[in-house]
Design a protein around this motif. Structure first.
Motif, PDB file in Angstrom:
ATOM      1  N   ILE A  99       0.853  -1.201   0.000  1.00 53.92           N
ATOM      2  CA  ILE A  99       0.000   0.000   0.000  1.00 53.92           C
ATOM      3  C   ILE A  99       0.880   1.239   0.000  1.00 53.92           C
ATOM      4  O   ILE A  99       0.622   2.197  -0.720  1.00 53.92           O
ATOM      5  CB  ILE A  99      -0.979  -0.011   1.187  1.00 53.92           C
ATOM      6  N   TYR A 103       0.308   4.003  -2.787  1.00 57.31           N
ATOM      7  CA  TYR A 103      -0.264   5.200  -2.153  1.00 57.31           C
ATOM      8  C   TYR A 103       0.659   6.401  -2.402  1.00 57.31           C
ATOM      9  O   TYR A 103       0.208   7.500  -2.678  1.00 57.31           O
ATOM     10  CB  TYR A 103      -0.391   4.934  -0.661  1.00 57.31           C
ATOM     11  N   SER A 227      -8.215   2.393   7.565  1.00 57.03           N
ATOM     12  CA  SER A 227      -6.865   1.787   7.694  1.00 57.03           C
ATOM     13  C   SER A 227      -6.930   0.435   8.389  1.00 57.03           C
ATOM     14  O   SER A 227      -6.134   0.130   9.272  1.00 57.03           O
ATOM     15  CB  SER A 227      -5.905   2.673   8.510  1.00 57.03           C
ATOM     16  N   SER A 315      -2.633  12.863   2.933  1.00 57.53           N
ATOM     17  CA  SER A 315      -1.887  11.650   2.568  1.00 57.53           C
ATOM     18  C   SER A 315      -0.662  11.432   3.443  1.00 57.53           C
ATOM     19  O   SER A 315      -0.323  10.295   3.738  1.00 57.53           O
ATOM     20  CB  SER A 315      -1.504  11.603   1.096  1.00 57.53           C
ATOM     21  N   SER A 318      -1.418   9.651   6.666  1.00 55.59           N
ATOM     22  CA  SER A 318      -1.751   8.238   6.456  1.00 55.59           C
ATOM     23  C   SER A 318      -0.501   7.438   6.096  1.00 55.59           C
ATOM     24  O   SER A 318      -0.295   6.338   6.602  1.00 55.59           O
ATOM     25  CB  SER A 318      -2.762   8.078   5.322  1.00 55.59           C
ATOM     26  N   SER A 319       0.354   8.007   5.234  1.00 57.95           N
ATOM     27  CA  SER A 319       1.513   7.219   4.805  1.00 57.95           C
ATOM     28  C   SER A 319       2.464   6.964   5.961  1.00 57.95           C
ATOM     29  O   SER A 319       3.076   5.893   6.043  1.00 57.95           O
ATOM     30  CB  SER A 319       2.227   7.904   3.640  1.00 57.95           C
ATOM     31  N   ASP A 378      -2.645  -2.484  -5.822  1.00 60.97           N
ATOM     32  CA  ASP A 378      -3.897  -1.954  -5.272  1.00 60.97           C
ATOM     33  C   ASP A 378      -4.885  -3.104  -5.065  1.00 60.97           C
ATOM     34  O   ASP A 378      -5.481  -3.261  -4.002  1.00 60.97           O
ATOM     35  CB  ASP A 378      -4.462  -0.900  -6.242  1.00 60.97           C
ATOM     36  N   SER A 382      -5.760  -4.013  -1.286  1.00 61.58           N
ATOM     37  CA  SER A 382      -7.068  -3.528  -0.822  1.00 61.58           C
ATOM     38  C   SER A 382      -8.135  -4.613  -0.876  1.00 61.58           C
ATOM     39  O   SER A 382      -8.958  -4.722   0.030  1.00 61.58           O
ATOM     40  CB  SER A 382      -7.556  -2.352  -1.665  1.00 61.58           C
TER      41      SER A 382
END
Ligand code: PHE
Length: 447
Positions: A99, A103, A227, A315, A318-319, A378, A382
């Motif tokens: 991810i 991402y 997440s 972003s 989150s990263s 992805d 996901s």
């Protein structure tokens, strides 16, 4: 032994965990998923998924992380030694690095769009073909790759500084700014001429639009946006203190994350309907359609800068949380310094991030199972690894580990009333795993 790091304040805990949840998933993915899946009907199912699956899975991760104060591998080992369960942690670590790679590519695009907004290139007068511009940009051999690498360098600097000085500090700074930008952008969108059409699309459900595929998209979106399923919240919660109320925090994260997704929906759809955009445009919605809208909106320069700044901020918080999963694992399981483990994770992210980025251009013809590397990462992470991870967490916490330990974690050793923990345990044991199995089977096209 060196003392393990902890978040220092309640606000820090909330900012970091909500920062992990709120990201491209809310602002980029949620609007296009809602747009392609019937609007309000999708949102209705999404909210149900967050309540019956999202909150219980967050609690599972919190119970394991806060209960052991270890990284994901250490946590599985501590709770069930000498078993196959610890292999689940490798799936989590693999998913987190996959991810992180794709991402960072999308986050790199947002950096590029922010720079175009700031320099005024996006809102410059004259003819623009934003679809062609986006297509040329992602296919160019170096530009998106360089932005992916720049993004990962920012990410590296924050994570390498550690929990308190890196992750907690940046989350405390960025999250309030993010909240203000969201409210300002929402106010602007609500004042646009056809805002009510956007609101109707978002809030007036047409239940005939609910199909199995809409339900599945909503479930998948809930996993990505919260997440879940790759031990991100497990790792963060290993830095909580023993007084942190787990169920309350899980509910707050889910609520705030959903509010941000809905506000992003309002920002985008009120603008879209006012400027005759196409709601079902898919993943390119934010990069091809919105720049055109900013271009024709009064004060477009300002709104474009604010919007892409929002995306970049969302972003990065989150990263850093994805990166922390492998950093905690490398440093604790192999006894290496935090700096070195961060370097390893960043290097992996950069190599695979660059390959994912190039898969839109020169590596376009290199496909595996008919998918480019970006789509493959992805898809596998996901659609397969996250739901599978969520399923493993619910079974492990609901059925395998000591029940008293679960109770103690949910009630902070009896200091918090048991009522909510009973409901959560019921959802963990029965409802969430069954619902996740349905998602997994349908992903594999069995049902
Ligand atoms: N929840 C993040 C978002 O909405 C994405 C994410 C997925 C972060 C998995 C960490 C782990 O953008």
């Amino acid at each position: 032994m060196k003392q393990r790091a902890q978040f220092t304040t309640k606000i820090g805990i909330l900012a970091a965990t909500v920062g992990s949840a709120v990201g491209l998933g809310n602002i980029w993915r949620f609007p296009y998923e809602a747009g392609s899946n019937g609007g309000a009907a999708f949102i209705f199912i999404y909210i149900i998924s967050v309540c019956v699956i999202g909150i219980p899975v967050i609690c599972c991760e919190f119970i394991m992380g806060r209960g052991t104060h270890k990284n994901v591998h250490g946590a599985f080992n501590a709770l069930h030694a000498s078993s196959l369960w610890k292999y689940a942690s490798y799936l989590n670590i693999l998913a987190s690095l996959m991810i992180l790679s794709f991402y960072s590519v999308v986050a790199g695009w947002t950096l590029n769009y922010l720079s175009e907004a700031v320099t005024g290139k996006m809102t410059m007068t004259g003819e623009h073909d934003f679809s062609a511009e986006f297509g040329n940009f992602v296919a160019s051999p170096w530009q998106p790759t360089v932005f992916t690498i720049i993004f990962l360098m920012f990410n590296h600097v924050i994570v390498a500084r550690g929990i308190k000085k890196g992750i907690e500090r940046i989350s405390n700074t960025v999250m309030p700014i993010l909240g203000v930008i969201l409210i300002v952008l929402m106010a602007n969108s609500l004042l646009l001429p056809k805002a009510t059409e956007g609101l109707r699309f978002l809030f007036y459900p047409d239940f005939t639009k609910i199909t199995p595929s809409v339900v599945l998209s909503a479930l998948g979106q809930a996993f990505f946006s919260l997440s879940l399923g790759l031990s991100c919240l497990l790792t963060y919660s290993s830095y909580f203190n023993d007084r942190t109320p787990l169920v309350k925090n899980a509910t707050m994260i889910a609520t705030l994350d959903t509010i941000v997704a809905i506000i992003s929906g309002i920002i985008i759809f009120c603008a879209l309907f006012s400027f005759d955009g196409e709601p079902a445009a898919g993943p390119k919605l934010v990069f091809e359609i919105l720049p055109g809208i900013f271009n024709s909106m009064p004060g477009g320069y300002f709104w474009a800068v604010l919007f892409f700044l929002l995306l970049v901020f969302a972003s990065i918080t989150s990263s850093i949380s994805m990166t922390e999963i492998s950093v905690a694992y490398f440093s604790e399981e192999y006894n290496i310094s935090r700096k070195t483990s961060t370097r390893i994770s960043t290097a992996i992210g950069m190599i695979f991030g660059a390959l994912c980025s190039l898969s839109f251009g020169i590596l376009n013809d290199f496909t595996i199972f008919g998918m480019s590397l970006f789509s493959l990462f992805d898809y596998i992470s996901s659609n397969i690894l996250l739901p599978l991870g969520g399923l493993i967490f619910t079974i492990f916490v609901g059925w395998i580990i000591n029940k008293r330990f679960v109770q103690e974690q949910l009630t902070n050793n009896g200091q918090i009333a048991r009522k909510s923990s009973k409901i959560i345990i019921f959802l963990i044991k029965y409802i969430a795993p069954i619902a996740i199995v349905v998602v997994c089977l349908s992903v594999l096209r069995v049902i």
